[in-house]
Scaffold this motif. Sequence first.
Motif, PDB file in Angstrom:
ATOM      1  N   CYS A 257       0.846  -1.191   0.000  1.00 52.43           N
ATOM      2  CA  CYS A 257       0.000   0.000   0.000  1.00 52.43           C
ATOM      3  C   CYS A 257       0.886   1.247   0.000  1.00 52.43           C
ATOM      4  CB  CYS A 257      -0.933   0.002   1.207  1.00 52.43           C
ATOM      5  SG  CYS A 257      -0.083   0.161   2.799  1.00 52.43           S
ATOM      6  N   PHE A 258       0.287   2.383  -0.312  1.00 58.97           N
ATOM      7  CA  PHE A 258       1.020   3.646  -0.395  1.00 58.97           C
ATOM      8  C   PHE A 258       1.780   3.935   0.892  1.00 58.97           C
ATOM      9  CE2 PHE A 258       1.472   8.206   0.141  1.00 58.97           C
ATOM     10  CZ  PHE A 258       1.905   8.642  -1.105  1.00 58.97           C
ATOM     11  N   GLU A 259       1.122   3.710   2.042  1.00 55.46           N
ATOM     12  CA  GLU A 259       1.740   4.043   3.334  1.00 55.46           C
ATOM     13  C   GLU A 259       2.988   3.216   3.592  1.00 55.46           C
ATOM     14  OE1 GLU A 259      -2.245   5.547   3.105  1.00 55.46           O
ATOM     15  OE2 GLU A 259      -1.505   3.479   2.831  1.00 55.46           O
ATOM     16  N   ASP A 260       2.984   1.951   3.179  1.00 56.97           N
ATOM     17  CA  ASP A 260       4.162   1.107   3.393  1.00 56.97           C
ATOM     18  C   ASP A 260       5.310   1.532   2.495  1.00 56.97           C
ATOM     19  OD1 ASP A 260       2.772  -0.277   5.296  1.00 56.97           O
ATOM     20  OD2 ASP A 260       2.293  -1.991   4.012  1.00 56.97           O
ATOM     21  N   TYR A 261       5.007   1.833   1.229  1.00 55.82           N
ATOM     22  CA  TYR A 261       6.052   2.361   0.349  1.00 55.82           C
ATOM     23  C   TYR A 261       6.613   3.667   0.915  1.00 55.82           C
ATOM     24  CZ  TYR A 261       4.694  -0.819  -3.497  1.00 55.82           C
ATOM     25  OH  TYR A 261       4.443  -1.918  -4.294  1.00 55.82           O
ATOM     26  N   GLN A 262       5.737   4.504   1.445  1.00 56.14           N
ATOM     27  CA  GLN A 262       6.153   5.781   2.009  1.00 56.14           C
ATOM     28  C   GLN A 262       7.073   5.573   3.211  1.00 56.14           C
ATOM     29  OE1 GLN A 262       3.088   8.235   4.023  1.00 56.14           O
ATOM     30  NE2 GLN A 262       3.755   9.913   2.684  1.00 56.14           N
TER      31      GLN A 262
END
Length: 326
Positions: free
Chosen positions: A133-138
């Motif tokens: 998810c976006f948050e994990d990549y971030q």
Amino acid sequence: MAQVKLSDHPSQEELAFLLGQEDFSDVFKQADAVRREAVGDIIHIRSILEFSNYCRRQCRYCGINCKNSRIGRYRMMPEEIIATAKQAYEAGYKTIVLQSGEDPFYTPSLLGEIVSEIKKTGIIVTLSCGEMCFEDYQYLRRCGADRYLLKHETSDPDIYASLHPCGTLENRIRCLKDIKALGYETGSGFMIGLPGQTEKTISADLLLLRELACDMAGIGPFIPHPDTELRDQPAGSTQLTKRAVALARLLMPTLLLPATTALGVLSSREKENIFSCGANVVMRKVTPDTFKSLYELYPSHLGQTHILSQRKELEEEIKSLGKIPL
């Protein structure tokens, strides 16, 4: 040399027409000239560490898919991963690619700790750990990850669905857009020789790389694995693979284009040939011998890992081709 003219916004049909030309020599020469002018004669050497072959995915072409019960599974512990990365840095590698299946054991928190520790050496860290998810990549970006590699494999929705019963092309592209938006150097790529693929679908793959503004692209031939559903599918064409690499160079002059490990499996001479038609990156495995043979996406014959001596050998090989190792 006849000049190959691509329009500013080439269509699938235009690229497919070029891919199907009987004599491709002028395109290869032009791709080599564009590579030299845009990025010089440097060949970037990357180390790649395959730290887990557990995977939750069911990709029908991949030897480590979760349904393959014949393979021995392994996970490297964080301290092993960090120690190997440090060895690679000390041997002269400026980049380490940390690659795995989609293994839930390595939570974003754990991966972040590993990345943060490895970054203390100064080495560039590329992650290739699948969809998140976006948050994990971030979070991983904040921990110091510099690049992320996530191949789209095919841009054709029907082919993608037939090969990936556990994911969608739409989500794969969403991930790539997230990665790019977060400031990672973004890598994608695709295989040549998948069932149902045509020169037109390969052209769509090339155009997707440009649409996503990728910084890196791995283009390699499909190689059948005997323990997968595609075991009887013929291997992808090395000639068509090289043609796709050359067109990728013309479409995106500054792209980082590896001579993929799959090409090396098919022919020991492919490195030299691929470097003359647009490629400017090579990857060398630093995975410890205990695990190396178990990370079998496709069948290959691997020698023992000697991180320092193999780095030096690769530098000499690149110099012998008239290129500059980095």
